[in-house]
Design a protein around this motif. Structure first.
Motif, short mmCIF file in Angstrom:
data_model
loop_
_atom_site.label_atom_id
_atom_site.label_comp_id
_atom_site.label_asym_id
_atom_site.label_seq_id
_atom_site.Cartn_x
_atom_site.Cartn_y
_atom_site.Cartn_z
N SER A 92 0.82 -1.20 0.00
CA SER A 92 0.00 0.00 0.00
C SER A 92 0.86 1.26 0.00
CB SER A 92 -0.93 -0.05 1.20
OG SER A 92 -1.13 1.17 1.78
N GLU A 93 1.99 1.22 0.73
CA GLU A 93 2.92 2.36 0.72
C GLU A 93 3.54 2.55 -0.66
OE1 GLU A 93 5.57 1.34 3.87
OE2 GLU A 93 4.17 1.95 5.43
N LYS A 94 3.92 1.43 -1.30
CA LYS A 94 4.48 1.51 -2.65
C LYS A 94 3.45 2.05 -3.64
CE LYS A 94 7.71 -2.34 -2.21
NZ LYS A 94 8.03 -3.70 -2.72
N LEU A 95 2.20 1.61 -3.49
CA LEU A 95 1.12 2.07 -4.35
C LEU A 95 0.92 3.57 -4.18
CD1 LEU A 95 -1.29 1.53 -6.25
CD2 LEU A 95 -2.62 0.98 -4.21
N GLU A 96 0.91 4.01 -2.94
CA GLU A 96 0.72 5.44 -2.66
C GLU A 96 1.86 6.27 -3.24
OE1 GLU A 96 0.63 8.04 1.36
OE2 GLU A 96 -0.69 6.27 1.33
N ALA A 97 3.10 5.78 -3.13
CA ALA A 97 4.25 6.51 -3.67
C ALA A 97 4.18 6.58 -5.20
CB ALA A 97 5.55 5.83 -3.25
N SER A 98 3.81 5.48 -5.84
CA SER A 98 3.68 5.48 -7.30
C SER A 98 2.56 6.40 -7.75
CB SER A 98 3.43 4.06 -7.82
OG SER A 98 4.56 3.27 -7.64
N GLN A 99 1.45 6.39 -7.01
CA GLN A 99 0.33 7.25 -7.35
C GLN A 99 0.72 8.72 -7.20
OE1 GLN A 99 -2.73 6.10 -8.52
NE2 GLN A 99 -2.99 8.24 -9.03
N HIS A 100 1.49 9.04 -6.15
CA HIS A 100 1.95 10.41 -5.95
C HIS A 100 2.87 10.84 -7.09
CE1 HIS A 100 3.20 14.04 -3.93
NE2 HIS A 100 4.46 13.67 -4.07
N GLU A 101 3.77 9.93 -7.49
CA GLU A 101 4.69 10.23 -8.59
C GLU A 101 3.93 10.43 -9.89
OE1 GLU A 101 8.87 8.46 -10.40
OE2 GLU A 101 7.90 7.46 -8.71
N LEU A 102 2.90 9.62 -10.12
CA LEU A 102 2.09 9.77 -11.32
C LEU A 102 1.33 11.10 -11.31
CD1 LEU A 102 1.00 8.52 -13.97
CD2 LEU A 102 -0.83 7.53 -12.61
N ASP A 103 0.78 11.45 -10.16
CA ASP A 103 0.10 12.74 -10.05
C ASP A 103 1.05 13.90 -10.33
OD1 ASP A 103 -2.21 11.40 -9.39
OD2 ASP A 103 -2.00 11.73 -7.21
N GLU A 104 2.28 13.77 -9.84
CA GLU A 104 3.28 14.81 -10.08
C GLU A 104 3.61 14.90 -11.57
OE1 GLU A 104 5.53 17.92 -8.98
OE2 GLU A 104 4.30 16.74 -7.61
N TYR A 105 3.72 13.73 -12.22
CA TYR A 105 3.99 13.73 -13.65
C TYR A 105 2.84 14.38 -14.42
CZ TYR A 105 3.99 12.18 -18.45
OH TYR A 105 3.91 12.16 -19.81
N GLU A 106 1.60 13.99 -14.07
CA GLU A 106 0.45 14.52 -14.80
C GLU A 106 0.27 16.02 -14.57
OE1 GLU A 106 -2.73 11.91 -13.63
OE2 GLU A 106 -2.18 10.43 -15.15
N ALA A 107 0.73 16.52 -13.42
CA ALA A 107 0.63 17.95 -13.16
C ALA A 107 1.66 18.75 -13.96
CB ALA A 107 0.81 18.22 -11.67
N HIS A 108 2.83 18.14 -14.22
CA HIS A 108 3.91 18.84 -14.92
C HIS A 108 4.55 17.93 -15.98
CE1 HIS A 108 3.61 21.69 -11.63
NE2 HIS A 108 3.78 20.69 -10.78
N PRO A 109 3.82 17.49 -16.99
CA PRO A 109 4.40 16.56 -17.96
C PRO A 109 5.50 17.19 -18.82
CG PRO A 109 2.23 17.24 -18.68
CD PRO A 109 2.44 17.80 -17.31
N TYR A 110 5.47 18.49 -18.96
CA TYR A 110 6.44 19.17 -19.82
C TYR A 110 7.85 19.14 -19.24
CZ TYR A 110 4.95 22.68 -16.43
OH TYR A 110 4.61 23.31 -15.28
#
Length: 129
Positions: free
Chosen positions: A52-70
């Motif tokens: 669950s911690e790994k899932l949360e970290a990956s989800q946070h990283e994905l959210d960060e990517y989607e916020a700033h894909p450029y």
């Protein structure tokens, strides 16, 4: 030539079946008694917590990517697909671990009921004597 093809096909099938067996949920470590369902449930709970911690970290990283894909350049698409794949795998693993937790908790409760019933039977027998 046909024998060579058959050997190759047989080895591929054997490799796939071995990979399917190895992809199962992790076995309980040898220091935990498999008949102690409460301990096994705790083991799977700790596995579920780490996943669950790994899932949360990956989800946070994905959210960060989607916020700033450029800011990720050409590797951004690879990162995006990699994070989606990781999230999908973590969700499946988490579901399996939680299923094992539920199963072993039920089995532990059943074992406790049996022990209680045995004690009750012994009390009834001593009352008769």
């Amino acid at each position: 030539m046909k024998a060579l093809k058959l050997k190759v096909i047989a080895s591929l099938l054997f490799g796939l079946s071995a990979a399917a067996v190895l992809a199962e949920a992790p076995a309980v470590p040898s220091n935990i008694n498999p008949d102690d369902h409460a301990a096994v449930a705790n083991y799977y709970e700790s596995l579920a917590k780490t996943v669950s911690e790994k899932l949360e970290a990956s989800q946070h990283e994905l959210d960060e990517y989607e916020a700033h894909p450029y800011t990720y350049g050409r590797q951004g698409q690879d990162l995006n697909s990699h994070l989606h794949a990781n999230i999908r795998e973590y969700k499946e693993e988490l579901a399996e671990d939680l299923e094992q937790v539920e199963l072993h908790k039920k089995m532990s409760a059943t074992d406790q009921d049996r022990q209680f019933n045995k004690a009750k039977i012994k009390l009834d027998e001593s009352a008769v004597q």
